[in-house]
Write an enzyme that holds these catalytic residues in place. Structure first.
Site, short mmCIF file in Angstrom:
data_model
loop_
_atom_site.label_atom_id
_atom_site.label_comp_id
_atom_site.label_asym_id
_atom_site.label_seq_id
_atom_site.Cartn_x
_atom_site.Cartn_y
_atom_site.Cartn_z
N LEU A 33 -17.69 33.48 -16.46
CA LEU A 33 -16.55 33.92 -15.67
C LEU A 33 -15.28 34.05 -16.51
O LEU A 33 -15.00 33.22 -17.37
CB LEU A 33 -16.31 32.96 -14.50
N GLY A 36 -11.07 38.42 -14.80
CA GLY A 36 -11.46 39.51 -13.91
C GLY A 36 -12.23 38.98 -12.72
O GLY A 36 -11.92 39.29 -11.56
N HIS A 37 -13.24 38.15 -13.00
CA HIS A 37 -13.99 37.53 -11.90
C HIS A 37 -13.05 36.70 -11.02
O HIS A 37 -13.17 36.70 -9.79
CB HIS A 37 -15.06 36.58 -12.45
N VAL A 176 -8.90 43.92 -14.19
CA VAL A 176 -8.00 43.04 -14.94
C VAL A 176 -8.19 43.33 -16.43
O VAL A 176 -9.32 43.41 -16.91
CB VAL A 176 -8.31 41.55 -14.64
N LEU A 184 -11.29 43.23 -19.23
CA LEU A 184 -12.03 41.99 -19.43
C LEU A 184 -13.50 42.23 -19.07
O LEU A 184 -13.81 42.89 -18.09
CB LEU A 184 -11.48 40.87 -18.55
P1 AMP Z 1 -20.47 40.74 -13.69
O1 AMP Z 1 -20.48 39.25 -13.83
O2 AMP Z 1 -20.16 41.45 -14.97
O3 AMP Z 1 -21.70 41.28 -12.99
O4 AMP Z 1 -19.25 41.07 -12.74
C1 AMP Z 1 -19.14 40.48 -11.46
C2 AMP Z 1 -18.07 41.21 -10.70
O5 AMP Z 1 -16.83 41.07 -11.38
C3 AMP Z 1 -18.34 42.71 -10.57
O6 AMP Z 1 -17.98 43.14 -9.26
C4 AMP Z 1 -17.44 43.29 -11.61
O7 AMP Z 1 -17.04 44.62 -11.35
C5 AMP Z 1 -16.25 42.34 -11.55
N1 AMP Z 1 -15.48 42.42 -12.79
C6 AMP Z 1 -15.95 42.31 -14.06
N2 AMP Z 1 -14.96 42.48 -14.95
C7 AMP Z 1 -13.83 42.70 -14.23
C8 AMP Z 1 -12.47 42.96 -14.57
N3 AMP Z 1 -12.06 43.04 -15.84
N4 AMP Z 1 -11.58 43.13 -13.56
C9 AMP Z 1 -11.99 43.09 -12.26
N5 AMP Z 1 -13.25 42.84 -11.88
C10 AMP Z 1 -14.17 42.65 -12.84
#
Ligand code: AMP
Length: 285
Positions: A33, A36-37, A176, A184
């Site tokens: 995490l 962004g998360h 983010v 991120l």
């Molecule tokens: P992931 O762990 O990469 O599968 O991402 C989980 C959630 O976090 C997904 O909905 C992604 O789109 C969101 N996410 C990942 N990076 C960012 C970021 N930089 N800004 C906003 N949301 C993000």
């Protein structure tokens, strides 16, 4: 905060929350995490009585030769962050718990999954669709929080929820970024320092495309050439998979450019495959 490993326990937890009149927010993640998360998590905590963060590195969405084994994992750090931000539960199942038998179900999102990431990574969007459908089935009626960072994934999840009448409100959250524009991503951990220094070129390319549209350009190829030129000027950048502008909802090409648009880019940089996107709006003439 409670950490839940079993599907039945996660379902019971969410049912209990709703039975008490509470609303449930679900934040699906693959862990590692970052801020962004956490922006998704904060929004869910602000908008719901109970927030569940799922942490599951979903093998179905990784293709052969992709980074399933290398993908960063760290449940105890992730759980501490979730607790500090006010999550009520982390749902962190094993692969065997989520998929007691290898799933034979796959999902096809038509034109939405035929292009961009879908064209390069055949397993990705079907794998996302199956795991997100499964998470919604476990959690039940909820708001689901997804990042715009993964624009095509968000588009697919919206259609999944609408097409199947899932009792879910899909909430898209802005990307983010680092101060230099890099979005991120858990995969940024793969970047060596020289590659990290080069990585904001994706954001610069997207911003250049947006500026061309804002300056009156209405032809997609001209916008795409401008983005490609910025990317080509960064010698450390590996192959560019795409740098394009499409309709934000259908991901189809628009000529001339009009309405809600999305500029998207994907490229290899060292050991990381990076993706990013930005919006642009052209009012109808
Ligand atoms: P992931 O762990 O990469 O599968 O991402 C989980 C959630 O976090 C997904 O909905 C992604 O789109 C969101 N996410 C990942 N990076 C960012 C970021 N930089 N800004 C906003 N949301 C993000």
């Amino acid at each position: 905060m409670t950490i839940i490993g079993e599907v039945a326990a996660a379902r019971a937890f969410c049912e209990t929350a709703r039975a008490g009149g509470g609303s449930v927010g679900l934040v699906p993640t693959m862990g590692a995490l970052h801020a962004g998360h956490l922006s998704l998590l904060r929004r869910s905590v602000a908008e719901n009585d109970v927030t569940v963060v799922s942490i599951f590195v979903n093998p179905l969405q990784f293709g052969a030769g992709e980074d399933l084994e290398a993908y960063p994992r760290g449940l105890s750090d992730d759980a501490a962050l979730c607790a500090a931000e006010g999550a009520a539960a982390v749902f962190a199942p094993t692969v065997a718990e989520m998929y007691p038998a290898p799933p034979v179900t796959s999902l096809d999102f038509g034109g939405l999954s035929a292009v961009l990431e879908g064209a390069r990574r055949p397993a990705y969007l079907s794998g996302v669709g199956v795991v997100v459908a499964k998470l919604f089935a476990v959690v039940g009626a909820c708001r689901g929080y997804f990042g715009e960072k993964d624009w095509q994934q968000l588009a697919v999840v919206r259609r999944l929820a609408a097409d199947l009448s899932l009792p879910v409100e899909v909430v898209g959250c802005p990307t983010v970024r680092e101060a230099d524009g890099l979005a991120l991503s858990s995969r940024n951990a793969y970047l060596a320092s020289a590659e990290r220094a080069a990585a904001p070129v994706l954001y610069r390319a997207l911003s250049t495309g947006v500026k061309r549209i804002e300056a009156g350009e209405r032809q997609a190829p001209a916008v795409e050439s401008a983005m490609a030129e910025v990317l080509a000027a960064e010698p450390r950048l590996g192959p560019v998979d795409y740098a394009c502008v499409v309709d934000a909802a259908t991901l189809e090409r628009r000529e001339p450019l009009v309405g809600e648009l999305r500029l998207l880019v994907a490229a290899q940089l060292g050991g990381a495959r990076l993706i990013d996107n930005l919006p642009a709006t052209v009012p109808p003439p």
